[in-house]
Design an enzyme around this catalytic site. Structure first.
Site, PDB file in Angstrom:
ATOM      1  NE  ARG A 120      53.971  30.054  30.508  1.00 17.36           N
ATOM      2  CZ  ARG A 120      55.111  29.869  29.845  1.00 17.36           C
ATOM      3  NH1 ARG A 120      56.213  29.587  30.508  1.00 17.36           N
ATOM      4  NH2 ARG A 120      55.135  29.944  28.548  1.00 17.36           N
ATOM      5  CE  LYS A 142      36.449  38.991  43.472  1.00 16.29           C
ATOM      6  NZ  LYS A 142      35.189  39.747  43.592  1.00 16.29           N
ATOM      7  CD  GLU A 184      34.273  47.613  50.569  1.00 10.47           C
ATOM      8  OE1 GLU A 184      33.666  46.575  50.884  1.00 10.47           O
ATOM      9  OE2 GLU A 184      34.277  48.073  49.412  1.00 10.47           O
ATOM     10  CE  LYS A 227      37.781  39.443  50.238  1.00  8.38           C
ATOM     11  NZ  LYS A 227      38.035  40.595  49.423  1.00  8.38           N
ATOM     12  CD  GLU A 237      32.247  37.635  42.985  1.00  8.43           C
ATOM     13  OE1 GLU A 237      33.273  38.082  43.518  1.00  8.43           O
ATOM     14  OE2 GLU A 237      31.428  38.326  42.370  1.00  8.43           O
ATOM     15  NE  ARG A 241      36.101  36.888  46.470  1.00  9.35           N
ATOM     16  CZ  ARG A 241      37.414  36.830  46.360  1.00  9.35           C
ATOM     17  NH1 ARG A 241      38.001  35.676  46.112  1.00  9.35           N
ATOM     18  NH2 ARG A 241      38.147  37.915  46.492  1.00  9.35           N
ATOM     19  CG  ASN A 245      30.519  41.896  44.908  1.00 12.30           C
ATOM     20  OD1 ASN A 245      31.605  42.366  45.200  1.00 12.30           O
ATOM     21  ND2 ASN A 245      30.377  40.814  44.155  1.00 12.30           N
ATOM     22  CG  HIS A 248      30.433  46.573  46.008  1.00 16.19           C
ATOM     23  ND1 HIS A 248      30.163  46.555  47.360  1.00 16.19           N
ATOM     24  CD2 HIS A 248      31.777  46.713  45.908  1.00 16.19           C
ATOM     25  CE1 HIS A 248      31.301  46.659  48.038  1.00 16.19           C
ATOM     26  NE2 HIS A 248      32.295  46.758  47.177  1.00 16.19           N
ATOM     27  CG  HIS A 252      30.840  48.616  41.244  1.00 22.79           C
ATOM     28  ND1 HIS A 252      30.857  47.241  41.133  1.00 22.79           N
ATOM     29  CD2 HIS A 252      31.890  48.940  42.034  1.00 22.79           C
ATOM     30  CE1 HIS A 252      31.866  46.766  41.838  1.00 22.79           C
ATOM     31  NE2 HIS A 252      32.504  47.758  42.398  1.00 22.79           N
ATOM     32  CG  HIS A 265      35.413  51.276  46.252  1.00 22.31           C
ATOM     33  ND1 HIS A 265      34.618  50.920  45.177  1.00 22.31           N
ATOM     34  CD2 HIS A 265      35.365  50.235  47.128  1.00 22.31           C
ATOM     35  CE1 HIS A 265      34.131  49.704  45.397  1.00 22.31           C
ATOM     36  NE2 HIS A 265      34.571  49.274  46.572  1.00 22.31           N
TER      37      HIS A 265
HETATM   38  N1  GLY Z   1      35.908  42.807  47.236  1.00 23.69           N
HETATM   39  C1  GLY Z   1      35.094  41.706  47.022  1.00 23.69           C
HETATM   40  C2  GLY Z   1      35.824  40.420  46.885  1.00 23.69           C
HETATM   41  O1  GLY Z   1      37.007  40.352  47.161  1.00 23.69           O
HETATM   42  O2  GLY Z   1      35.233  39.452  46.490  1.00 23.69           O
END
Ligand code: GLY
Length: 365
Positions: A120, A142, A184, A227, A237, A241, A245, A248, A252, A265
């Site tokens: 957990r 993330k 990035e 960031k 997000e 946030r 992207n 992206h 993507h 990427h």
């Molecule tokens: N890579 C985008 C984020 O961390 O929200």
């Protein structure tokens, strides 16, 4: 240099400095993370830095155990998470154990996911070794793995105890990966900081060739501080946030259409940013001059050719499978100007098609 990601009781520091790896033991001790340390890495990073990190930890009086997984995106799987759970259990990991993620985005996401779910949740530390992971994936919590039906579909928001960024490790990063990681980096200039954009625009060759350590350090710090600010305002997000992207949406789709096998990427994101800039122009948000300056910077990073077999329809279809899409439609990050991004749901479909056409026509347009 030390930055803070301000998330109340989940706040943590990002340490950025040359030769930072040497401070790892000390920072673990400061954070009371000294028992049962498990370093998760991949075969490539293990060959380059595995012994070095183990020696640094042992010299600090710590007793680390290291597990490695094959390098590459295919390791970001539930099977590999299961392999790591077994390793942790066999090595008597407990709820007090700490996982150290030593590697690029794949290792950070996988090890972070294992840390979020093992017993957990156990503490974890991000030690990113690629440009992309140093400026993006190691910060913000993330974590996750891929599902056979899509990328990053299984995961969590799970913040590390701290992030340790050593710019020196970029020396062993292949040039192509530095170039892709720089996608990035420029993203932060586009979405939040016109002055930073200018610095990048004037210094791309020097940055890619790592000629000035201080400049690299300050660029990494600027990316991480943007960031950290965005994540501090919208960890999960629900809104802001999503500006991270930028590029992206189409990026993507191109990665999915090429089965993640052609583009790194960041390379796909370069194309996606070209599309987002062109769409910002078509939607009358950005001026023609600013769009030209924007494309000029992206093109300095040499986006690779796109297979001619990919059509506008293919990209539109792949975009409908993106997890950022909701029943309200596709989410776009567009620019009002360099340094000022906007989230947009409703975009004229003719313009979307034209922007995708523009991307696919590269490099002839
Ligand atoms: N890579 C985008 C984020 O961390 O929200």
């Amino acid at each position: 240099m030390k930055l803070v990601v301000d998330l109340q009781d989940k706040s943590y520091s990002i340490h950025i400095k040359p030769n930072a790896l040497q401070s790892l033991g000390e920072i673990l001790c400061e954070n009371n993370l000294t028992t049962e340390l498990f370093v998760i890495t991949d075969e490539n990073v293990k060959a380059l830095y595995g012994e070095k990190v183990l020696t640094i930890l042992r010299k600090a009086g710590l007793k680390p155990t290291m597990f490695s997984v094959p390098a590459g995106e295919s390791s970001k799987s539930l099977q590999m998470a299961d392999f790591l759970y077994s390793k942790l259990i066999e090595n008597r990991a407990t709820r007090k154990s700490t996982i150290l993620a030593l590697g690029g985005g794949v290792v950070g996401d996988l090890a972070g996911f294992v840390a979020a779910t093992f017993m957990r949740g156990v503490k974890f530390v991000q030690i990113p070794t690629t440009l992309l992971s140093q400026v993006d994936s190691s910060v913000g919590g993330k974590v996750g793995v891929n599902h056979r039906l899509g990328k990053n579909l299984i995961g969590a928001f799970y913040q590390p105890a701290f992030v340790l960024i050593d710019p020196d490790v970029l020396q062993t990063l292949p040039y192509r990966e530095r170039q892709a990681g720089m996608a990035e980096v420029i993203k932060y200039g586009f979405i939040r900081d016109a002055e930073f954009f200018e610095v990048l625009n004037n210094n791309i060759p020097a940055l890619l060739n790592l000629v000035d350590g201080e400049m690299i350090e300050s660029v990494l710090a600027r990316c991480c501080s943007i960031k950290a600010d965005v994540v501090g305002k919208d960890e999960r997000e629900t809104g802001l946030r999503a500006i991270l992207n930028f590029g992206h949406t189409i990026g993507h789709a191109l990665e999915a259409l090429t089965s993640y096998g052609i583009f790194l990427h960041g390379e796909a994101i370069l194309h996606g940013m070209r599309g987002a800039v062109h769409l910002s122009l078509l939607e009358n948000k950005m001026t023609r001059d600013e769009a030209a300056i924007s494309l000029g910077l992206i093109d300095k990073l040499n986006p690779p050719p796109i297979p001619k077999s990919i059509s506008v329809e293919d990209v539109l279809y792949a975009m409908t499978n993106d997890k950022k899409r909701t029943t309200e439609g596709q989410l776009w990050v567009l620019l009002r100007e360099i340094g000022d991004a906007e989230l947009v749901r409703h975009v004229n479909e003719v313009n979307v098609r034209e922007a995708i056409r523009y991307v696919l026509d590269y490099p002839v347009n």
